[in-house]
Design a protein around this motif. Structure first.
Motif, PDB file in Angstrom:
ATOM      1  N   ALA A 142      -7.051  -3.371   4.595  1.00 24.29           N
ATOM      2  CA  ALA A 142      -7.189  -2.136   3.824  1.00 24.29           C
ATOM      3  C   ALA A 142      -7.949  -1.083   4.627  1.00 24.29           C
ATOM      4  CB  ALA A 142      -7.912  -2.412   2.505  1.00 24.29           C
ATOM      5  N   ARG A 143      -8.992  -1.506   5.310  1.00 24.07           N
ATOM      6  CA  ARG A 143      -9.782  -0.566   6.111  1.00 24.07           C
ATOM      7  C   ARG A 143      -8.965   0.010   7.269  1.00 24.07           C
ATOM      8  NH1 ARG A 143     -15.337  -1.142   4.685  1.00 24.07           N
ATOM      9  NH2 ARG A 143     -15.695  -3.050   3.535  1.00 24.07           N
TER      10      ARG A 143
ATOM     11  N   GLY B  58     -10.862   1.644   1.538  1.00 23.97           N
ATOM     12  CA  GLY B  58     -12.041   0.786   1.529  1.00 23.97           C
ATOM     13  C   GLY B  58     -13.335   1.478   1.895  1.00 23.97           C
TER      14      GLY B  58
ATOM     15  N   PHE C 139       0.819  -1.206   0.000  1.00 19.74           N
ATOM     16  CA  PHE C 139       0.000   0.000   0.000  1.00 19.74           C
ATOM     17  C   PHE C 139       0.856   1.261   0.000  1.00 19.74           C
ATOM     18  CE2 PHE C 139      -3.048  -3.057   1.598  1.00 19.74           C
ATOM     19  CZ  PHE C 139      -4.237  -2.647   1.024  1.00 19.74           C
TER      20      PHE C 139
ATOM     21  N   SER D  86     -18.362  -1.469  -0.479  1.00 20.94           N
ATOM     22  CA  SER D  86     -16.960  -1.889  -0.503  1.00 20.94           C
ATOM     23  C   SER D  86     -16.825  -3.357  -0.136  1.00 20.94           C
ATOM     24  CB  SER D  86     -16.140  -1.053   0.485  1.00 20.94           C
ATOM     25  OG  SER D  86     -14.787  -1.479   0.474  1.00 20.94           O
TER      26      SER D  86
ATOM     27  N   ILE E 265      -5.954  -3.102  -3.612  1.00 22.57           N
ATOM     28  CA  ILE E 265      -6.901  -3.688  -2.646  1.00 22.57           C
ATOM     29  C   ILE E 265      -7.657  -4.878  -3.226  1.00 22.57           C
ATOM     30  CG2 ILE E 265      -9.031  -3.288  -1.333  1.00 22.57           C
ATOM     31  CD1 ILE E 265      -8.143  -0.384  -0.978  1.00 22.57           C
ATOM     32  N   HIS E 266      -8.239  -4.684  -4.381  1.00 24.04           N
ATOM     33  CA  HIS E 266      -9.153  -5.689  -4.923  1.00 24.04           C
ATOM     34  C   HIS E 266      -8.532  -6.596  -5.979  1.00 24.04           C
ATOM     35  CE1 HIS E 266     -12.286  -3.616  -2.743  1.00 24.04           C
ATOM     36  NE2 HIS E 266     -11.939  -2.493  -3.333  1.00 24.04           N
TER      37      HIS E 266
ATOM     38  N   ASN F 215      -7.519   0.725  -5.948  1.00 25.24           N
ATOM     39  CA  ASN F 215      -8.407  -0.409  -6.210  1.00 25.24           C
ATOM     40  C   ASN F 215      -7.634  -1.620  -6.734  1.00 25.24           C
ATOM     41  OD1 ASN F 215     -10.686   0.880  -5.337  1.00 25.24           O
ATOM     42  ND2 ASN F 215     -11.769   0.756  -7.271  1.00 25.24           N
TER      43      ASN F 215
ATOM     44  N   ALA G  94     -13.570  -4.248   0.529  1.00 30.59           N
ATOM     45  CA  ALA G  94     -12.182  -4.146   0.987  1.00 30.59           C
ATOM     46  C   ALA G  94     -11.937  -5.039   2.205  1.00 30.59           C
ATOM     47  CB  ALA G  94     -11.843  -2.698   1.333  1.00 30.59           C
ATOM     48  N   THR G  95     -10.701  -5.487   2.321  1.00 33.65           N
ATOM     49  CA  THR G  95     -10.293  -6.325   3.453  1.00 33.65           C
ATOM     50  C   THR G  95     -10.183  -5.487   4.727  1.00 33.65           C
ATOM     51  OG1 THR G  95      -7.956  -5.895   3.056  1.00 33.65           O
ATOM     52  CG2 THR G  95      -8.921  -7.807   1.920  1.00 33.65           C
TER      53      THR G  95
END
Length: 141
Positions: free
Chosen positions: A101-102, A107, A16, A95, A56-57, A53, A97-98
């Motif tokens: 990530a949050r 996210g 990240f 979202s 994350i995804h 994105n 998001a994991t």
């Protein structure tokens, strides 16, 4: 600019901390080319959201950027799980998001909506289990 400029960025899906480097670079390139500040802002926001994105995804992927005399085309590709419901994913606040990530402040479910808001065209193709391609078009002229 007499010819198209093409740039390629690999996006690491596990880091990240470096997400955003490609969008920073594009911002510098567009400034050097004399592109209007409002267009640069649209490009930087759209590209940053796409990078995040992709991390994350998409678990990583690539961004390919083409700059022509009249438009900027940014294409993100990944080999992640794909988007189950694109219409739902386009809704602000939605979202997948994991937790990781949050915890890092990402996210919020604004990635795709912001890409749409700050682009002139947004095209998304996704296949479950194969990945996603997001194309952002921003008109320069």
């Amino acid at each position: 600019m007499s010819q198209n400029l093409k740039l390629h960025y690999d996006i690491n899906g596990s880091d990240f901390t470096i997400a955003g480097q490609a969008s920073s670079n594009i911002k510098k390139v567009l400034k050097q080319l004399g592109v209007a500040p409002d267009i640069i802002r649209k490009a930087a926001i759209s590209m940053y959201e796409g990078e995040i994105n992709t991390v994350i995804h998409g678990k990583g992927g690539a961004a390919d950027v083409e700059i022509t005399t009249d438009k900027l085309i940014i294409t993100f590709t990944d080999h992640g799980p794909g988007i189950r419901d694109i219409d739902q994913a386009m809704q602000e606040g939605f979202s997948t998001a994991t937790d990781e990530a949050r915890e890092l402040g990402f996210g919020a479910g604004m990635g795709l909506p912001n890409m749409k808001k700050y682009s002139d065209e947004l095209n998304i193709t996704s296949r479950l289990g194969e990945g996603t391609t997001v194309e952002i078009v921003i008109y320069i002229a």
